[in-house]
Structure formats: structure tokens, C-alpha cells
Design an enzyme around this catalytic site. Sequence first.
Site, PDB file in Angstrom:
ATOM      1  CB  ALA A 217      -0.923  -0.009   1.218  1.00  0.00           C
ATOM      2  CB  ALA A 218       4.417   1.867  -0.407  1.00  0.00           C
TER       3      ALA A 218
ATOM      4  NE  ARG B  48     -48.835  32.579  26.930  1.00  0.00           N
ATOM      5  CZ  ARG B  48     -49.397  31.421  26.607  1.00  0.00           C
ATOM      6  NH1 ARG B  48     -48.722  30.539  25.887  1.00  0.00           N
ATOM      7  NH2 ARG B  48     -50.610  31.137  26.993  1.00  0.00           N
TER       8      ARG B  48
ATOM      9  NE  ARG C  94      -2.854   4.465 -14.153  1.00  0.00           N
ATOM     10  CZ  ARG C  94      -3.350   3.270 -14.414  1.00  0.00           C
ATOM     11  NH1 ARG C  94      -4.346   3.123 -15.254  1.00  0.00           N
ATOM     12  NH2 ARG C  94      -2.858   2.198 -13.825  1.00  0.00           N
TER      13      ARG C  94
ATOM     14  CG  ASN D  25      -4.363   0.817 -10.882  1.00  0.00           C
ATOM     15  OD1 ASN D  25      -3.589   0.939  -9.936  1.00  0.00           O
ATOM     16  ND2 ASN D  25      -4.638  -0.349 -11.435  1.00  0.00           N
TER      17      ASN D  25
END
Length: 465
Positions: free
Chosen positions: A9-10, A441, A15, A228
Site C-alpha cells: 500500500a505504498a 410570556r 492516476r 488505479n
Amino acid sequence: MSTVAVILAAGLGTRMKSRLPKVLHPILGDPSLLWVLRTLPPALGGAVVVIHHGKELVLEALDAWRAAGLLHCPVTAVDQGEPLGTGHALQVCIPELDRLGARKVAILCGDVPLTSAATVRHLCSAEALLLAMDLPAPGSYGRVIQQADGRLSGIVEAKDATPAQLAVQRVNGGAYALPWPALKKALQGLTNQNAQKEYYLTDAVAAVARDLAVAVEVCDPEELAGMNSRQDQAALQAAAQRRIQRYWMAEGVTFLHPDSTLVGPRVALSRDVLLEPGVRLEGAVRIGEGCRIGQGTVITDAVLGEGVEVRPYCVIEQAVVGAGAKVGPFARLREGTDLAEGVHIGNFVETKKAKLHRGAKANHLAYLGDAEIGEGTNIGAGVITCNYDGVNKHRTVIGDRVFVGSDTQLVAPVTIGDGALIGAGSTITRDVPADALALSRAAQTEKEGGASRLRNRQKKQTRLS
Ligand code: UD1
Ligand code: CA
């Protein structure tokens, strides 16, 4: 005596044209690398992930997955430094594989997300095996050269191949199982004398195959397809989506519009769940029997009990929804929401760290944050828990069978006792005892004929201006 997985996974993933390392790009909400790690059998002696580009992000992700209990075997990482090829990636793992006492290694690529757990289990149990695929257009893949009896003879990278070798349609899927002592020896003898000036793992595999039989097995190309480019990512996601939907349909789930519905790999559905068009379910999600999930709803990391009805366009995240509850349309349940059985949450209601007990209702336009709301309590339209004073968050606790009139602000911290009744439009700043009627109120006044007098004055002003 153990098998250790190595996950490559390096690579940068040029692309993908992304700041994010390729292996962290998601397929149905889960990063590619997580798909790979989740296929590893728990009995492995460990897994070593080879990282370099974007390594801080990958390490952060590994920590988060470990903390969330998503990794079933010990996973460590090795920084390859400047990647000099797949063979170099394994060379830098030599000390770590020795430390782990590897007898055999199973090598996978972090950018090949859809290899099934069954295939990985099979690979991990093999002595010496390469997974291949047969492609009508083999493109840039390495070509697999076999001996007459089928075992591996060599792998030729497309850039180094002769025209005759290029015509071979059996290609290297990049997944291998090999005895570690033999592979280690072959790695120590690698050179980079090839078209790409890279240290090829494939050369080391071929060297091992000269000393012992390496089997070749052909897999479904979908299982070995790499990511890729963004196009690959979309194609892989579509393949994963089909695979997951096929599975859940066989388990009794209806997809009204499969093409627009995304269900992640860690989602568990039940019989008679119905998913309307445009639903997206990601992360760890569990949905009980008979739930209906309305159009355009997004659910992440949540649990829904049986028979929940989620009407269209809701967003539900890190929440628990009890059986028979009704939510939406257009509701947002945020982290820490806990709805008991039969709770109703209506349109434009937002909840966060809010526990609503059985049968409580908030049907229109409300914000309930850092709140506990008792059984059978009714929250009127426009009610807001004022939980934040600009510095700290405070809790609102409302008892059972309370009636909170519309447009009430509950200024936290505040507690409302069981059975209390709060008049519409109140701003509640003090605790209200059980059974009390609370009102805050200004008193209303009426002036007889005042409306006409006012209108006449207004008309005169318009003429003057
Ligand atoms: C490699 C194989 C090729 C095979 C193809 C399919 C070699 C020499 N060739 O091609 O036969 O058909 O995979 O999977 O092995 N990586 C690293 N460090 C590196 C280089 C790559 O970790 O120095 C990682 C990449 O991130 C990726 C994987 O290894 O996850 C494969 O690399 P990639 O460049 O995609 O494959 P190729 O070398 O072209
Ligand atoms: Ca390459």
C-alpha cells in the site's frame, strides 16, 4: 509456524489524481485497504501493511480501525521509503516478518478491494500459490508463464515482454502465498535490470518457482481487479453494489431501485426490509425486520429495531432507533440519539445526544440536544433546547407525560417534572415541578377598533411619502 499477510500500500496512485492515498479511497463507504484487512482470517500471525505515500493518513486510519474493533488480527505498518518496486516493498518487510516468526507469507494489494474472504482464506492455507485471471485484453498486467503441468514458470511484466509473451491472456493478479525462507532468499538476490528499473516481486516469485512448485489458480477477475483510476473506483463500487444487493435480496430485502441504492459491506439487514430509491447505508448499520427506509435517506453507524418507518430524506448518524418508531420525513438524528420503542420524530426535527423514552413525540420543527425526554411526553412544534451558552453544553431533562407547548425554549440546565404542562411560547429558565403549569410570556392586550385605526394611519403615511 505462522502465516503473515503483507499488504502492499505504498504506491502513490498517480492516476487517481488525489491528495488522498489510493488505498484510502472508498468503495461503498469503506476505504479499499479496510476491505482488504477485513478479509484476513483471524488465525493469521499478523499482517504487515507497507506504506509510504500519505503514510500519516494511513497510520491514522489503521489506528481508528483498530480502536473500532475492525481488525481481526494484529496489524503493523512498515514505511517503504521511496517505493522502488513491489520486490523492494517486500525487502523492507524482512525484519518485521522475521520478528513475527513468519513461516509463510500471503501477499495482497491494498488497492484490490473485492477479493472475497473465502479466496483470501484459501490463499492463506496454500503452501505456494499465485492467483491469476484470464483477460481477453490483458493490457499492462504481468503475463503468467506456466510449465506444461500448470505450475508457475515465470511472470513477465508487459513492459519487458516479447510479442509472443504479450499475447498470453493469463495475467498475474498480484496475490501470492509463498514459504517465507524461500521468498526471503529470492528477495536478497533481486536486481532492477528491467524496463522500469524497479525491483520486481514477480522476479522473486519466479526464483522461488525454480526451487519448488508454485501453483497457479484462475479467479473471477472481479476479485482481483485493482483501483488505479476514478473509473476503476466507479466500476469496483458498481460490482460491490451488485454483489451486496444480490446477497440481501436472497435474504429477503426489497430494493425498489437497486441502481440508486448503496449498501456498505458492514451493513446488516433483515427480512422484509424495504429500501426506497436513493437510500445510502454506510459504516456499521443494523436494520431490523420489516423496516421501511424512505427515499433519499442516509444512515451511517446506526441501529434500527424492528418495524421502524423512516420516511423520505432523513439523515441518521450514530443513533439507535427503537422498534416501531417513526422518523421523518426530513429529520436529522445525530450522534448519541437514542429513541425508544414507538417514538415519533417528525419533519424538520434535529436530535443530538437525546434520549427519548417510549412513545415520546416531537412531530414538527424542533431541536433536542443534550436532552432526556420521558415516556409519552409531547414536544410541540418549534420547541428548542437551548443547550449551549457559547462556552458549555447543558442538559435538559423532561419527565414522563409532559406537554411542552409550541415555540417553547428550554434554557438548559433545566428539569421539567412528570406531568407538567408548559404553555406555548414560553421561555423556561427555571426547573418546573411535577404537575405544574408553567407559562412565561408577556400578557396579551386588545384594543377595540385598533386595527382600523392603525390601517388608516398607515395609509396616510404612504400618501405623504
Ligand atoms: C504488479 C505486478 C504485475 C501484476 C500487477 C497486478 C510486479 C512487478 N508486477 O504490477 O505482474 O499483474 O501488479 O496486480 O509486481 N507498491 C508498493 N511499493 C512499490 C510498488 C508498488 O507498495 O514500490 C504497491 C502499490 O501501491 C500497489 C501494488 O503494490 O498496491 C501493485 O503495484 P502496481 O504499481 O499497481 O502494480 P505493477 O507493479 O504495475
Ligand atoms: Ca508499477
